[in-house]
Design a protein around this motif. Structure first.
Motif: not given
Length: 592
Positions: A421-432
């Protein structure tokens, strides 16, 4: 009647009329994205409540086409009926047109209601059908005959949006449209899209759920504007105000008669994508029709300085409401028995406390655990669940204020998040962050930017099925075209003054979904020997979740952006928050 009984009745009418197939789209006579209950025929027939989809009934088949946003929802809602789901966009899934072409026999008749299908679509459908010997009849509306408890057509009171909020008077907007009519040699311009009409005339209403518009048509000439509405919608005071600005009131139903009486050889500007076929057919056949987009579509996407000033302040108010909500939900324990539906009511209450709030800009998405994996999930009495102390929770919501429209998504974790969950959130945030910080040459289009939000997901073999961003109206529709940040190659430049969203996501079916959405404003960055470069200004004010960010996956520049953004969020919002909430936000926005 249940869904299967409705199918049986339609098939009997098809048999009586020698109709081989009936197509029921999701549209209204104004080609709106969100339609009033009166026109929700596809929902009435299938039970599927998503905003988009097409139903087809033949003598042997009943099929619902829905896109990625609604796969899971549609499967559940049609599971007790004979309808079969076709997942648009998946490999080997034909469009409904191709399916009909491949299934029916030459000479078969396909029925549609021309009142709710655009001129452009009818032209496209006819070309495909007739090439295979199929006939299209646009006078078929079996739903009208069967829908006995149909809601009445909406008739809320229209009201004027003050120029102090709109930033420009209706007379000035009408003159802008007339200049574009003159350039095309048009003496008349027909407007059928509700948000274009609302913007042009600085009028708002409550005819469509969460969309502040009025059911109306408009005909613009060189000297007069006719507003076709139900007479009861416009009171005497508003009628006098409109008359002073050269706008006369006519009955909604009279539009077809007036169009048929246009003088021979006169030129009328019509948007084929946004004008229903029945309306198009009613135009005097001896007039000349110029098919081009409504001028108002492009004009309203460029927000003026007054609108932008109001919008910046609105997103402080809205940010305070959302932060109050996130504080409240974090401090609820399991004994509180909060549910997806009850927390939506709570967020509405926080927004209602804000000055000049009118209502939600769309039905909020409050999605817990596996529900958050459904992109456009909407909690019902049947699906509503208690939000426990563990698991992911996604909240996507927005408000309509006299001073602008908002749209924001945040994802939080109740309890301790997993490594994935942390990794997924961070990857989405990086794209944002990549979208938020990009510089791009003037003339760039949304599809050229869309890949930036996906690159970190793609590197891990991940993706999401919706666009990265959409336009947002000003106290209007939360989805506003034509500009988008999307994989679809839409030929629209991102211009200074456009307001869009930045909302990459990731959805793991049966587990959870993540989406992080801010509103952004297109602005000019600088000019050099290589030309003019543009940038995005992030308008939304609300923190991201520090406990879901893996700082080891972030670059220095990404951490700096988050810290700078969080500093601004605290600075803007803390004066509008109670002491306890402000203290909590201070911790949430502390440096990474």
């Amino acid at each position: 009647m249940n869904t299967n009984e409705k199918i049986d009745h339609i098939r009997q009418l098809m048999k009586d009329g020698n109709i081989a197939a009936v197509v029921i789209p999701s549209d209204d006579p104004h080609q709106s994205e969100y339609v009033a209950e009166y026109w929700q025929a596809r929902k009435w027939l299938t039970g599927f409540s998503g905003s988009a989809g097409t139903a087809v009934v033949t003598r042997e088949h009943a099929i619902l086409w829905a896109d990625f946003r609604y796969y899971i929802q549609a499967e559940k809602q049609i599971s007790d009926s004979r309808f079969e789901l076709y997942k648009m966009g998946e490999p080997d899934v034909p469009t409904f047109q191709k399916w009909l072409i491949n299934t029916l026999k030459p000479g078969d008749i396909i029925g549609m209601d021309g009142n709710v299908v655009s001129r452009a679509n009818v032209k496209k459908y006819k070309a495909g059908f007739e090439a295979k010997g199929l006939l299209l009849n646009t006078d078929i509306d079996f739903i009208k005959e069967l829908w006995k408890d149909r809601p009445v057509r909406p008739n809320s009171k229209a009201f004027s949006l003050s120029e102090k909020y709109a930033g420009k008077g209706r007379k000035d907007k009408i003159e802008e449209i007339r200049r574009q009519m003159d350039a095309l040699g048009a003496s008349y311009h027909l407007m059928a899209t509700l948000d274009d009409i609302a913007w042009t005339l600085n009028l708002r209403g409550k005819d469509v759920h969460t969309n502040p518009v009025n059911i109306a048509f408009v005909l613009v000439t060189s000297k007069m504007v006719s507003l076709f509405v139900s007479y009861g919608k416009v009171d005497n005071e508003l009628a006098k105000e409109l008359k002073r600005d050269g706008i006369e009131i006519a009955e909604y139903e009279d539009i077809t008669t007036v169009l048929s009486q246009i003088q021979d050889s006169k030129v009328i500007l019509v948007d084929p994508e946004n004008t229903n076929y029945r309306l198009y057919q009613s135009i005097n056949k001896k007039s000349k029709i110029v098919e081009k987009p409504n001028p108002a579509i492009a004009l309203k996407t460029i927000k003026n300085d007054i609108e932008i000033t109001h919008l910046r302040q609105t997103l402080i108010k809205d940010g305070a409401a959302v932060v109050n909500f996130l504080f409240w939900i974090e401090h609820q324990n399991e004994d509180a028995q909060i549910t997806e539906q009850s927390v939506a009511d709570k967020l509405y209450a926080f927004r209602k406390d804000q000055e000049l709030f009118v209502g939600n800009s769309f039905d909020p998405i409050m999605a817990y655990r596996d529900h958050s994996a459904m992109c456009h999930y909407s909690a019902t009495k049947e699906t509503d669940v208690v939000i426990g102390n563990t698991g992911m929770f996604l909240t996507d919501s927005g408000g309509n204020y006299l001073t602008g429209t908002t749209d924001i998504t945040r994802t939080i974790c109740r309890g301790e998040p997993s490594k994935q969950e942390i990794t997924d959130y961070t990857l989405v945030l990086k794209g944002h962050i990549c979208v938020a910080t990009i510089l791009f040459p003037k003339g760039t289009k949304g599809f050229q930017i869309d890949t930036l939000s996906r690159q970190y997901l793609w590197n891990e073999g991940l993706d999401f099925g919706h666009g990265t961003g959409h336009g947002v109206g000003f106290f209007l529709c939360v989805h506003e075209g034509p500009a988008r940040i999307s994989p679809h190659p839409i030929d629209v430049k991102l211009e200074k003054g456009m307001v869009l969203t930045n909302e990459p996501g990731l959805y793991r079916e049966g587990a959870y979904g993540i989406r992080l959405e801010n509103m952004i404003l297109v602005d000019q960055a600088f000019e050099n020997e290589f030309g003019i470069f543009m940038k995005f200004e992030t308008l939304t004010n609300c923190h991201f979740e520090r406990n879901l960010i893996d700082i080891n996956l972030l670059s220095k520049d990404e951490k700096d952006w988050i810290n700078t953004y969080h500093d601004r969020v605290y600075e803007k919002l803390s004066p509008n928050l109670d002491k306890d909430v402000a203290s909590w936000l201070k911790e949430k926005t502390s440096p990474l």
